[in-house]
Design an enzyme around this catalytic site. Structure first.
Site, PDB file in Angstrom:
ATOM      1  N   TYR A  65      -9.237  -2.899   7.576  1.00  0.00           N
ATOM      2  CA  TYR A  65      -7.996  -3.667   7.401  1.00  0.00           C
ATOM      3  C   TYR A  65      -8.203  -5.179   7.441  1.00  0.00           C
ATOM      4  O   TYR A  65      -7.450  -5.930   6.823  1.00  0.00           O
ATOM      5  CB  TYR A  65      -6.940  -3.258   8.439  1.00  0.00           C
ATOM      6  CG  TYR A  65      -5.955  -2.293   7.837  1.00  0.00           C
ATOM      7  CD1 TYR A  65      -4.901  -2.751   7.048  1.00  0.00           C
ATOM      8  CD2 TYR A  65      -6.108  -0.931   7.997  1.00  0.00           C
ATOM      9  CE1 TYR A  65      -4.028  -1.875   6.457  1.00  0.00           C
ATOM     10  CE2 TYR A  65      -5.238  -0.041   7.406  1.00  0.00           C
ATOM     11  CZ  TYR A  65      -4.200  -0.521   6.636  1.00  0.00           C
ATOM     12  OH  TYR A  65      -3.345   0.354   6.039  1.00  0.00           O
ATOM     13  N   GLN A  99       6.447   1.002  -2.622  1.00  0.00           N
ATOM     14  CA  GLN A  99       5.434   1.666  -1.796  1.00  0.00           C
ATOM     15  C   GLN A  99       4.399   0.659  -1.327  1.00  0.00           C
ATOM     16  O   GLN A  99       3.527   0.994  -0.530  1.00  0.00           O
ATOM     17  CB  GLN A  99       4.730   2.756  -2.620  1.00  0.00           C
ATOM     18  CG  GLN A  99       5.648   3.868  -3.097  1.00  0.00           C
ATOM     19  CD  GLN A  99       4.932   4.804  -4.058  1.00  0.00           C
ATOM     20  OE1 GLN A  99       4.783   4.552  -5.240  1.00  0.00           O
ATOM     21  NE2 GLN A  99       4.473   5.923  -3.527  1.00  0.00           N
ATOM     22  N   ASP A 102       2.227  -5.273   0.364  1.00  0.00           N
ATOM     23  CA  ASP A 102       1.624  -6.598   0.136  1.00  0.00           C
ATOM     24  C   ASP A 102       2.620  -7.766   0.167  1.00  0.00           C
ATOM     25  O   ASP A 102       2.215  -8.914   0.057  1.00  0.00           O
ATOM     26  CB  ASP A 102       0.839  -6.602  -1.179  1.00  0.00           C
ATOM     27  CG  ASP A 102       1.676  -6.135  -2.380  1.00  0.00           C
ATOM     28  OD1 ASP A 102       2.894  -6.429  -2.403  1.00  0.00           O
ATOM     29  OD2 ASP A 102       1.107  -5.493  -3.279  1.00  0.00           O
ATOM     30  N   HIS A 117       6.795   1.994   2.870  1.00  0.00           N
ATOM     31  CA  HIS A 117       5.522   2.216   3.574  1.00  0.00           C
ATOM     32  C   HIS A 117       5.194   1.077   4.545  1.00  0.00           C
ATOM     33  O   HIS A 117       4.055   0.902   4.945  1.00  0.00           O
ATOM     34  CB  HIS A 117       4.367   2.392   2.572  1.00  0.00           C
ATOM     35  CG  HIS A 117       4.438   3.683   1.800  1.00  0.00           C
ATOM     36  ND1 HIS A 117       3.597   3.994   0.759  1.00  0.00           N
ATOM     37  CD2 HIS A 117       5.273   4.746   1.911  1.00  0.00           C
ATOM     38  CE1 HIS A 117       3.897   5.194   0.283  1.00  0.00           C
ATOM     39  NE2 HIS A 117       4.923   5.665   0.958  1.00  0.00           N
ATOM     40  N   CYS A 125       1.925  -3.600  19.043  1.00  0.00           N
ATOM     41  CA  CYS A 125       1.057  -3.087  20.093  1.00  0.00           C
ATOM     42  C   CYS A 125       1.469  -1.648  20.435  1.00  0.00           C
ATOM     43  O   CYS A 125       2.609  -1.412  20.832  1.00  0.00           O
ATOM     44  CB  CYS A 125       1.163  -3.944  21.346  1.00  0.00           C
ATOM     45  SG  CYS A 125       0.184  -3.275  22.707  1.00  0.00           S
TER      46      CYS A 125
HETATM   47 ZN   LIG Z   1       0.453  -4.956  24.231  1.00  0.00          ZN
END
Ligand SMILES: [Zn+2]
Length: 256
Positions: A65, A99, A102, A117, A125
């Site tokens: 990623y 979908q 970006d 998506h 987190c």
């Molecule tokens: Zn955290």
């Protein structure tokens, strides 16, 4: 000829809702997922794109990623994104269901965008629930291979839908509502293979809507489409805008 047929369909069948997939962003240099040169040909989605993989080894998933987020951040909207934003501005497009993660529709100026998506706009987190914007995450990534939560130290997860995760319920509900309301569903750059988004054309057709498809490569709905263009979106959509803009100008002149 084909662009003018699509322009006519859009003019005649309002409201028009647009459904976009990876194909609308390939001209911005963003590889798609499923073609032979796509991302999943190089990276096993079960190892890099699934929620199970993220829970097992978030740092490994971030090795995929981190460069991807950098690439998506540097990509620019292409003529297809800009044309769709213009069609919305002219009153010919109600909303875009995408979908893509970006943000290129938003950056091109589209206001009504439903990201089914998720997107790279934020990361969250998994432990304390803190949510951080892209700029903050890019800042964390400048100093580490994976962004640790500033509050608790857990590795953040991008707010994109991973394999094995549910789609955001509010977005998917809105997408289906838009599909039912559309008198024209315009599919751009999607092979309509990934559910539940692939169910949107059926929803439109069952509610009496029509379907137009601009895609390189076949889709399961080709036979049911009123118009099927085997073309790049960046070629067709600007021509559609020019056509509709010309007609509006003509009407304004006739009325005055
Ligand atoms: Zn955290």
């Amino acid at each position: 000829m084909s662009a003018s047929a699509l322009a006519e369909l859009i003019r005649r069948r309002q409201p028009c809702v647009v459904l976009t997939g990876a194909g609308v962003s390939t001209e911005s240099g963003i590889p798609d997922f499923r073609s032979p040169t796509g991302l999943w040909a190089k990276f096993d989605p079960l190892e890099y794109g699934s929620i199970g993989a993220f829970r097992r080894d978030p740092r490994k998933v971030w090795s995929f990623y981190k460069p991807r987020i950098a690439m998506l951040t540097e990509a620019e909207p292409n003529p297809a994104h800009l044309a769709l934003a213009e069609l919305e501005g002219l009153g010919f497009v109600d909303a875009i269901v995408t979908q893509n993660i970006d943000r290129l529709h938003e950056r091109a100026g589209s206001a009504e965008v439903v990201e089914v998506h998720g997107s790279i706009r934020t990361s969250s987190c998994p432990s304390c629930g803190g949510r951080y914007g892209l700029e903050r995450v890019l800042g964390l990534l400048a100093e580490a291979d994976a962004p640790a939560c500033p509050a608790c130290g857990e590795i953040l997860k991008p707010d994109v839908v991973f394999f094995g995760e549910l789609l955001p319920p509010a977005e998917i509900e809105r997408a289906f509502e838009l599909a039912r309301r559309a008198r024209l569903l315009l599919v751009v750059g999607s092979a309509l293979e990934v559910h539940p988004v692939a169910g949107l054309p059926r929803e439109s057709l069952d509610a009496g809507g029509e379907l137009a498809i601009v895609n390189l490569g076949p889709t399961p709905f080709d036979a049911q489409a009123s118009l099927r263009l085997e073309s790049s979106a960046g070629d067709v959509l600007p021509a559609v805008v020019a056509q509709l803009r010309g007609q509006q100008a003509q009407q304004a002149q006739d009325a005055s």
